[in-house]
Design a protein around this motif. Sequence first.
Motif, PDB file in Angstrom:
ATOM      1  N   LEU A  50       1.639   6.277  -8.713  1.00  0.00           N
ATOM      2  CA  LEU A  50       1.725   4.817  -8.565  1.00  0.00           C
ATOM      3  C   LEU A  50       2.419   4.542  -7.244  1.00  0.00           C
ATOM      4  CD1 LEU A  50       1.085   2.317 -10.432  1.00  0.00           C
ATOM      5  CD2 LEU A  50       3.476   2.387 -11.104  1.00  0.00           C
ATOM      6  N   TRP A  51       1.840   3.629  -6.475  1.00  0.00           N
ATOM      7  CA  TRP A  51       2.375   3.420  -5.117  1.00  0.00           C
ATOM      8  C   TRP A  51       2.254   1.927  -4.771  1.00  0.00           C
ATOM      9  CZ3 TRP A  51       0.239   6.534  -0.278  1.00  0.00           C
ATOM     10  CH2 TRP A  51       1.135   6.417   0.783  1.00  0.00           C
ATOM     11  N   ARG A  53       2.824  -0.935  -1.871  1.00  0.00           N
ATOM     12  CA  ARG A  53       2.986  -1.045  -0.410  1.00  0.00           C
ATOM     13  C   ARG A  53       2.641  -2.458   0.065  1.00  0.00           C
ATOM     14  NH1 ARG A  53      -0.528   3.647   2.130  1.00  0.00           N
ATOM     15  NH2 ARG A  53      -1.840   3.293   0.312  1.00  0.00           N
ATOM     16  N   PHE A  55       1.262  -4.493   3.672  1.00  0.00           N
ATOM     17  CA  PHE A  55       0.686  -4.334   5.005  1.00  0.00           C
ATOM     18  C   PHE A  55       0.643  -5.689   5.706  1.00  0.00           C
ATOM     19  CE2 PHE A  55      -1.398  -1.243   2.202  1.00  0.00           C
ATOM     20  CZ  PHE A  55      -1.071  -0.057   2.835  1.00  0.00           C
ATOM     21  N   ILE A 114      -6.308  -0.622  -8.199  1.00  0.00           N
ATOM     22  CA  ILE A 114      -5.500  -1.274  -7.172  1.00  0.00           C
ATOM     23  C   ILE A 114      -5.261  -2.726  -7.573  1.00  0.00           C
ATOM     24  CG2 ILE A 114      -7.559  -1.783  -5.764  1.00  0.00           C
ATOM     25  CD1 ILE A 114      -5.729  -1.559  -3.273  1.00  0.00           C
ATOM     26  N   LEU A 116      -3.937  -6.319  -6.018  1.00  0.00           N
ATOM     27  CA  LEU A 116      -3.914  -6.889  -4.660  1.00  0.00           C
ATOM     28  C   LEU A 116      -3.353  -8.301  -4.695  1.00  0.00           C
ATOM     29  CD1 LEU A 116      -5.011  -6.771  -1.624  1.00  0.00           C
ATOM     30  CD2 LEU A 116      -7.098  -7.768  -2.551  1.00  0.00           C
ATOM     31  N   ILE A 123      -0.388  -8.397   3.075  1.00  0.00           N
ATOM     32  CA  ILE A 123      -1.234  -7.940   1.965  1.00  0.00           C
ATOM     33  C   ILE A 123      -0.421  -6.930   1.165  1.00  0.00           C
ATOM     34  CG2 ILE A 123      -3.355  -6.713   1.345  1.00  0.00           C
ATOM     35  CD1 ILE A 123      -3.544  -8.071   4.646  1.00  0.00           C
ATOM     36  N   VAL A 125      -0.126  -4.362  -2.137  1.00  0.00           N
ATOM     37  CA  VAL A 125      -0.958  -3.616  -3.086  1.00  0.00           C
ATOM     38  C   VAL A 125      -0.097  -2.706  -3.955  1.00  0.00           C
ATOM     39  CG1 VAL A 125      -2.962  -3.599  -1.544  1.00  0.00           C
ATOM     40  CG2 VAL A 125      -1.384  -1.673  -1.515  1.00  0.00           C
ATOM     41  N   GLU A 127      -1.142   0.683  -6.130  1.00  0.00           N
ATOM     42  CA  GLU A 127      -2.266   1.589  -6.396  1.00  0.00           C
ATOM     43  C   GLU A 127      -1.873   2.616  -7.465  1.00  0.00           C
ATOM     44  OE1 GLU A 127      -2.304   2.332  -1.979  1.00  0.00           O
ATOM     45  OE2 GLU A 127      -4.449   2.632  -2.393  1.00  0.00           O
TER      46      GLU A 127
ATOM     47  N   TRP B 252      -5.418  -1.981   7.592  1.00  0.00           N
ATOM     48  CA  TRP B 252      -4.691  -1.756   6.332  1.00  0.00           C
ATOM     49  C   TRP B 252      -5.619  -1.184   5.262  1.00  0.00           C
ATOM     50  CZ3 TRP B 252      -5.690  -3.864   1.564  1.00  0.00           C
ATOM     51  CH2 TRP B 252      -6.520  -4.984   1.512  1.00  0.00           C
ATOM     52  N   VAL B 261      -3.899   7.873  -1.398  1.00  0.00           N
ATOM     53  CA  VAL B 261      -2.788   8.050  -2.344  1.00  0.00           C
ATOM     54  C   VAL B 261      -2.586   9.537  -2.635  1.00  0.00           C
ATOM     55  CG1 VAL B 261      -1.957   7.569  -4.686  1.00  0.00           C
ATOM     56  CG2 VAL B 261      -3.136   5.779  -3.396  1.00  0.00           C
ATOM     57  N   PHE B 265       0.785  10.360  -0.316  1.00  0.00           N
ATOM     58  CA  PHE B 265       1.833   9.987  -1.269  1.00  0.00           C
ATOM     59  C   PHE B 265       3.110  10.770  -0.983  1.00  0.00           C
ATOM     60  CE2 PHE B 265       3.793   9.893  -5.503  1.00  0.00           C
ATOM     61  CZ  PHE B 265       3.616   8.585  -5.866  1.00  0.00           C
TER      62      PHE B 265
END
Lengths: 151, 265
Positions: A50-51, A53, A55, A114, A116, A123, A125, A127, B252, B261, B265
Motif C-alpha cells: 500500500l502506497w 503519494r 504529485f 488505485i 485518486l 494529484i 493517490v 495504490e 506523474w 509499486v 516501493f
Amino acid sequence: MLRALCGRVVLAAVLAAGTGCSSFMRLPDGFLRLGDKDDFQAVTGDDARLWAREFYDPNTASLGFWAQALQHEFVHQRGYEVVAVGDIASKRRTAGVWIECATHVGGERVGYLIGLWVDGNFIRVVEFVAREDVFAARVDAVRQTFSTVRW
Amino acid sequence: MRSLVGLFVGLALLSAACESNNPLRRERRAPIEPVARQAVPPNPEPTKAPPGGVVQEPAAGPAATPAPGVTAERYPLPKSAPAAAADRKVVLAGELKVEVSRPDEAIAGLRGQVQGWGGHVQRQTDRTVVVRLPAAQFDAAFQWLRGSGRVLTESQQAEDATEEAVDLGVRVDSAKKARDRLLAILQQADKVEDTLKVEAELRRTTEDVERLEGRQRALADRVALATLAVAFQPLVDDPEATRQKRPSRFAWINRVGAERVVEDF
C-alpha cells in the motif's frame, strides 16, 4: 521543481499531521506501516503493498479528466484490464475515484487498486498491489479504508 | 571486253552475296514448319535481330521450336508500360507482429475483416494467424492491422513470378503437343510392341501435362491470393517495456501503476 518540492512538503505535513494524532489512513488488518519511508507505505506478510503519494502537475485538470487519463494509460499503453471503477470520498469529504485493474508484473498476475483525489494541481493517490490471490482476499478491506484517508 | 565481262560477273556475285545477308530475305526463305508457326507468339517483329546482330534461326523440328514466351522474353514486345505491368505475376506475402491488449479479440476482428475482404484463414496456431486474401486487399489489410495495435515487426515480400508463369505455360504447351503427337502415332501403330511403347510414353507425357497444369493452378492461386502471417502478442506480457517505450505525456502517471509499486516501493 519548487512546486514539486512544495507538493512533497504538503504531503509530508499531511502525513505528519496524520501520524501525530492518528494514522494518515486506517490500515486494513494485516498491514504494517513502514517507518523508514518518507511516503506512507505499508505491507503485509504476504507482500501486499500500500502506497500513498502526492504529485504536482502543471496542468490544472478535473478529477474526471485525470481518472480518464489514468484508465487510458493503463488500458491502451500498459495492457491492464480494468475490473471495476467507483467513486469514493475521503475522510474530509473530498471526492475521489477508485480504479481496480488486473495485469502482469514480472510474469506474475497481480491485482492493482488505485484511489485518486485531485486538489488543484496536486494529484493524490493511494495504490494497492498484490499477487492475484492475495489481492482478491484483501481488496475489499483496502477499498473501504480509502474513505479514512485524511485528504 | 574481257574486263567488262569480268566486271558484270563480279557485280552479279556481289549482289547475290548481299541478298543472302539480308535477314528479311533470309526469313522469307527459311523453311517454317506448321508446328513452328503455331509455337511462335504473335510478335510484330519475330525475327528482328537483337543488338548483337544474331538472328534467331527458325527451328527445323518441334523440339527446337522457339516456344511461346521465350521469344517475348528475349525480344520484349513493344507493350505500353501499364499493359506490361498488368501482365506481371506477383506473389505477395507479408508478416506482422502486433502487440495488442486482447489477442483473442484482435484475432476475431482479423477473421471478420478477412471474410469481408473475400479471403480466408489458412491456419491458426495459438496467437499466430495465417490468412489468404485477394492481392488487391493486401495494402488494406496492412493498414487495418497497423491500427489494431502496436506493430513490433513488419515485412512485405513481392516475388515476381512472371518468368515462372511463362515457363510453365511453355512447358504445358510443349507437353500437350507431345501428347497429341503420341496420340497420332498410336493411331497409326500396327505392332503390339510399338503400341505398348507409345502407350507408356503417352502415360508419362499425360502425367507431365497434369503435373505442370497443377503447378500452373498453384501459381495462379499464389498470385491471386496474398499470404499474410500475423502474430498477436499480448501487451500484458511485458508492460514495463511497453511503459518505457510509450510513456504518458503526464509525468506523474508514469510514476504510478502496479509495476512502479512493485519496483519502486
